[in-house]
Design a protein around this motif. Structure first.
Motif, short mmCIF file in Angstrom:
data_model
loop_
_atom_site.label_atom_id
_atom_site.label_comp_id
_atom_site.label_asym_id
_atom_site.label_seq_id
_atom_site.Cartn_x
_atom_site.Cartn_y
_atom_site.Cartn_z
N ALA B 211 0.79 -1.20 -0.07
CA ALA B 211 -0.03 0.07 0.07
C ALA B 211 0.83 1.33 -0.01
O ALA B 211 1.66 1.45 0.96
CB ALA B 211 -0.96 -0.10 1.16
N THR B 212 0.65 2.15 -0.95
CA THR B 212 1.37 3.30 -1.26
C THR B 212 1.01 4.56 -0.50
O THR B 212 1.45 5.75 -0.58
CB THR B 212 1.92 3.67 -2.51
OG1 THR B 212 0.70 3.74 -3.20
CG2 THR B 212 2.82 2.50 -3.19
N SER B 213 -0.43 4.24 0.13
CA SER B 213 -1.13 5.62 0.57
C SER B 213 -1.80 5.28 1.96
O SER B 213 -1.55 4.20 2.22
CB SER B 213 -2.14 5.93 -0.52
OG SER B 213 -2.83 6.99 0.01
N ASN B 214 -2.30 6.13 2.55
CA ASN B 214 -2.90 6.07 3.81
C ASN B 214 -2.00 5.72 4.85
O ASN B 214 -0.76 5.47 4.73
CB ASN B 214 -4.21 5.28 3.73
CG ASN B 214 -5.16 5.72 2.73
OD1 ASN B 214 -4.78 6.43 1.61
ND2 ASN B 214 -6.37 5.64 3.09
N THR B 215 -2.49 5.94 5.94
CA THR B 215 -1.86 5.57 7.31
C THR B 215 -1.69 4.11 7.96
O THR B 215 -2.98 3.49 7.86
CB THR B 215 -2.30 6.65 8.37
OG1 THR B 215 -2.11 8.03 8.09
CG2 THR B 215 -1.55 6.36 9.94
N TRP B 216 -0.48 3.57 8.03
CA TRP B 216 -0.60 2.21 8.58
C TRP B 216 0.28 2.43 10.00
O TRP B 216 1.60 2.77 9.93
CB TRP B 216 0.32 1.20 7.50
CG TRP B 216 -0.56 1.22 6.35
CD1 TRP B 216 -0.66 1.96 5.37
CD2 TRP B 216 -1.45 0.08 6.01
NE1 TRP B 216 -1.64 1.84 4.23
CE2 TRP B 216 -1.98 0.60 4.56
CE3 TRP B 216 -1.80 -0.85 6.65
CZ2 TRP B 216 -2.98 -0.28 4.10
CZ3 TRP B 216 -2.84 -1.61 6.17
CH2 TRP B 216 -3.33 -1.43 4.59
N ASN B 217 -0.28 2.04 10.88
CA ASN B 217 0.37 2.19 12.16
C ASN B 217 1.48 1.27 12.57
O ASN B 217 1.78 0.16 12.08
CB ASN B 217 -0.52 1.66 13.35
CG ASN B 217 -1.90 2.72 13.63
OD1 ASN B 217 -1.64 3.91 13.21
ND2 ASN B 217 -3.07 2.33 13.83
N THR B 218 2.62 1.93 13.00
CA THR B 218 3.77 1.42 13.23
C THR B 218 4.10 1.11 14.92
O THR B 218 5.37 1.11 15.22
CB THR B 218 5.05 1.62 12.29
OG1 THR B 218 5.29 3.06 12.73
CG2 THR B 218 4.93 1.75 11.00
#
Lengths: 56, 405
Positions: B211-218
């Protein structure tokens, strides 16, 4: 159903008890990263009210 | 070009060499190069072995799915869980989500079928009440992957890495089945796979561009929801095979509705999610390592199913009726945990005094991710200011802590 639990000496809220009706009794900490506490807050936001804590 | 050293496989055989001045060497068998040596390194073509076994160059801990082989079931110890308008945890790290009208059972090794070769356990689903999902009704089996374990994927950036999901699946139904990867609020990749033969284990792989967009929690919240759909309403289904960066979806358009058939079964095991465009063999971790990984999210600290006298922790009495105890977790937990009890009877042994209680312990504010104070009342006749232990006094029950996502 949720029930508040207060410290017996200070009478401050320390945890929340939940009987999830599947045989598990939960004692939920008052902490924003705890998933069970998050679900409790969502339940309250829906207009529900927990049982009050026992009288000290 | 290169110097070649060839073991001939024609005629009388023998060794054949050629020479040049490139500085490179090709080692050949029957004219086919199996090893090339250049100034930049050594390249192997074909399989590598070591001491008679396959030499793996795959990284360890590459599987982002925990308990993908379904071996760990701390809560239920192989018993079934009925899922009806609820979101219970079933086997460790595997959650069932049901906000629809169907009812289904989830159980480790349901119906005792033979697992795929190399596995001893699987997660089984059996539909007990069918439903035709509509709107946002959702029936899925999911694992929520902690954000701390997906930071290397670079999702949400232009450098997002491709991942591949692989698993063994079996169903009483055939056709196109669906699932999703999502971040939770607004980015979803619906995927499909086909089950060709009923009641037969089949191996599936699905490669998904990062996924190249939106927010992914780390952080220690959910990074990725990995979901296998059992049938969901049209409002939460999406076009498979592409990212949707404006929707929270739970299935793929056209998927088979497992919950639409009473008695339908769905089995899954060997689930792996790894970086790259190729599925590798399932990464078998030692049982104790897999258990420890599960314990970050749920850990039984006293198990009456193993011993009716299972100790919970050391305690000190505040009065003749109240105890305080300190539990130290064998594995640090994801966040401040919830205390979970299924016990109906406890016994305290304090020096010369003993006492029973049917009151469950509760948490105090003195708590962290590695230890917690518990308070317990309902005893009688305890010696004041005495130290000892409190233990389970009933079999088939447990005391646990959970910090699930």
């Amino acid at each position: 159903m949720y029930k508040l639990v207060n410290n017996k000496e200070t009478n401050q809220l320390v945890s929340i008890t939940k009987d999830n009706s599947s045989g598990e009794i939960l004692s939920i900490p008052v902490h924003p990263a705890n998933t069970d506490y998050i679900q409790y807050l969502e339940w309250v936001a829906e207009g529900n009210t927990p049982e009050p804590a026992d009288e000290v | 070009m290169a110097i070649t050293i060839n073991a001939k496989t024609s005629g009388a055989g023998g060794l054949e060499t050629t020479a040049d001045n490139t500085g490179n060497i090709n080692i050949q068998s029957g004219g086919s190069t199996v090893m090339s040596v250049t100034s930049s390194g050594v390249a192997i073509t074909g399989a590598l072995s070591q001491n008679g076994g396959a030499y793996s160059t795959q990284p360890t801990f590459r599987n982002l799915i925990i308990n993908g082989d379904m071996r760990i079931d701390q809560r239920n110890a192989g018993a079934s869980v009925s899922v009806s308008s609820s979101t219970p945890y079933t086997l460790d790290r595997w959650k069932a989500f049901n906000n629809g009208g169907a009812v289904f059972l989830v159980q480790q090794n349901l119906n005792s079928i033979t697992p795929p070769e190399g596995f001893t356990n699987y997660l089984g689903v059996s539909v007990t009440t069918s439903d035709t999902p509509s709107g946002t009704e959702t029936h899925v089996i999911r694992q929520q992957i902690e954000g701390n374990n997906i930071s290397h994927l670079n999702w949400g950036t232009a450098n997002a890495k491709t991942i591949t999901i692989s698993f063994w699946v079996r169903s009483s139904l055939t056709g196109t089945f669906g699932g999703t990867l999502k971040n939770g609020p607004d980015a979803t990749y619906p995927y499909t796979y086909t089950i060709d033969s009923a009641n037969t284990w089949e191996y599936k792989t699905i490669t998904i561009t990062g996924a190249t967009s939106n927010t992914w929690n780390t952080d220690n919240s959910t990074g990725i929801f990995a979901q296998w759909s059992l049938g969901s309403g049209s409002s939460v289904l999406g076009t498979p095979g592409a990212w949707n960066y404006s929707a929270n979806l739970n299935g793929a358009t056209g998927e088979t509705v497992v919950v639409g058939t009473s008695g339908a079964t769905f089995y899954i095991t060997g689930v792996q999610l790894e970086v790259g465009s190729t599925a590798t063999d399932f990464e078998n971790l030692p049982y104790d390592v897999q258990l420890q990984r599960c314990q970050r999210y749920f850990q039984v600290i006293a198990d009456g199913r193993v011993s009716i006298n299972a100790p919970i922790c050391m305690v000190v009495s505040q009065s003749t009726t109240v105890l305080h105890g300190l539990v130290h977790f064998p594995t640090p937990m994801r966040t401040i945990p919830t205390l979970v009890t299924t016990v109906t009877s406890y016994r305290a042994n304090l020096g010369a005094s003993n006492g029973n209680s049917t009151t469950n312990p509760t948490l105090d504010t003195i708590i962290s991710t590695i230890s917690a104070r518990i308070d317990q009342s309902g005893f009688s006749g305890l010696g004041a200011d005495s130290a000892g232990l409190v233990r389970i006094n009933s079999e088939t029950n447990y005391v646990a802590f959970q910090a699930e996502l």
